[in-house]
Scaffold this active site. Structure first.
Site, PDB file in Angstrom:
ATOM      1  N   ASP A 102     -10.029   2.429   2.629  1.00  0.00           N
ATOM      2  CA  ASP A 102     -10.076   1.686   3.898  1.00  0.00           C
ATOM      3  C   ASP A 102     -10.774   2.488   5.000  1.00  0.00           C
ATOM      4  O   ASP A 102     -11.619   1.964   5.729  1.00  0.00           O
ATOM      5  CB  ASP A 102      -8.654   1.324   4.366  1.00  0.00           C
ATOM      6  CG  ASP A 102      -8.058   0.199   3.545  1.00  0.00           C
ATOM      7  OD1 ASP A 102      -8.813  -0.645   3.035  1.00  0.00           O
ATOM      8  OD2 ASP A 102      -6.819   0.174   3.412  1.00  0.00           O
ATOM      9  N   LYS A 136       0.805  -1.232   0.000  1.00  0.00           N
ATOM     10  CA  LYS A 136       0.000   0.000   0.000  1.00  0.00           C
ATOM     11  C   LYS A 136       0.836   1.279   0.000  1.00  0.00           C
ATOM     12  O   LYS A 136       0.498   2.246  -0.673  1.00  0.00           O
ATOM     13  CB  LYS A 136      -0.958   0.012   1.200  1.00  0.00           C
ATOM     14  CG  LYS A 136      -2.054  -1.035   1.063  1.00  0.00           C
ATOM     15  CD  LYS A 136      -3.029  -0.972   2.208  1.00  0.00           C
ATOM     16  CE  LYS A 136      -4.061  -2.074   2.077  1.00  0.00           C
ATOM     17  NZ  LYS A 136      -5.120  -2.004   3.071  1.00  0.00           N
TER      18      LYS A 136
END
Ligand code: ATR
Length: 282
Positions: free
Chosen positions: A103, A66
């Site tokens: 997220d 990420k």
């Protein structure tokens, strides 16, 4: 023509993203495919270029890529601008990569909309200061808690995050044993300890009967953190299944312009025992 999407990570075999996105596609009648790609960190740049050349329209990003994809993307948008970690990439016609992060929004949506947990003015504690914490702190601060505390085994990592995100709201750092003797309104486990079956020495004083305990991890049985919380009087216990599906829905929305209904998909993934469901005689 079928539009291709996927998820990159290492390892990736256990990812639930392909099944979730295939269910979204079926529900919204969109013609897409979605595959999992196992890419080792050393091959990231080369393999991402290959996927783009092969015509992928977008991809999700999971552990451990990420932060590296946030560096590699041509532009950061949305929450990724703040958290400098990317879980959703959109590939433009000319092959440029826009990195976003869903997220935090996925977590907020599960907490507020699905679980009816209020965040504004509350005391929130995050356990852990790794990549998972980085992805959710800016969004949690936007929900205007009274205070957001990040507690970590290694205090330096928590302090770095608190310094970085301090401009977005009231965030502080500490070690587990420096946590004050009071229950929090919401405790989020963002450590990876449970994946190894471990429960770090969290002080039990952080949990009261009204505390909402949320584990970013998910499993078909109770996770080690939620077992620990239940043993210490926690009554509102939730795994991260809802966040998993909600962050995927946000990605689908970015790519396809349509937000799928998450309730049915969440049910199909079999939301595992919440709220003492393990105690139900069976
Ligand atoms: P992720 O990207 O999944 O968040 P990570 O960056 O490796 O993974 O971070 C994992 C987090 O879990 C860190 O906060 C780590 O604590 P340290 O920063 O002290 O390493 C925490 N963690 C992992 N195993 C742990 C354990 N047994 N006890 C306490 N904390 C643990």
């Amino acid at each position: 023509m079928t539009d291709r999407y996927g998820v990159i990570g290492h390892p990736i075999a256990h990812s639930k993203s392909p099944i979730i996105h295939q269910l979204f596609a079926k529900q919204t009648k969109q013609d897409i495919s979605y595959e999992a790609f196992d890419i080792r960190p050393d091959d990231l740049d080369k393999e991402v270029r290959r996927l783009v050349k092969d015509g992928l329209r977008g991809f999700n990003v999971t552990v451990p890529h990420k932060e590296a994809i946030a560096e590699l993307a041509d532009v950061l948008v949305g929450q990724a601008l703040r958290c400098k970690a990317v879980n959703t990439v959109t590939v433009a016609e000319d092959g440029t990569l826009a990195g976003d992060n869903t997220d935090g929004l996925g977590l907020l949506r599960d907490l507020r909309r699905n679980l009816r947990v209020s965040l504004a003015g509350e005391l929130i504690l995050i356990l852990g200061a790794g990549g998972a914490t980085r992805g959710i702190v800016p969004a949690l601060l936007e929900a205007e808690p009274a205070e957001l505390k990040i507690a970590n085994r290694t205090s330096e990592r928590a302090e770095l995050l608190a310094d970085e995100f301090g401009e977005y709201g009231p965030v502080q750092a500490c070690t587990f044993d420096a946590l004050e003797q009071q229950p929090f309104d919401l405790v989020i486990n963002a450590t990876s300890a449970g994946l190894r079956g471990e429960t770090p020495p969290f002080p039990s004083s952080i949990i009261g009967p009204d505390t909402v305990c949320y584990d970013l991890s998910y499993a078909m049985s109770e996770t080690p953190f939620l077992s620990w919380a239940r043993e210490h009087g926690g009554e509102n216990l939730y795994q991260g299944w809802g966040m998993l599906v909600e962050q995927a829905a946000e990605s689908f929305m970015i790519w396809r312009g349509e937000r799928p209904d998450t309730e049915d998909v969440l049910r199909r993934l079999r939301r595992p025992p919440d709220k003492l469901a393990l105690a139900v005689p069976g």
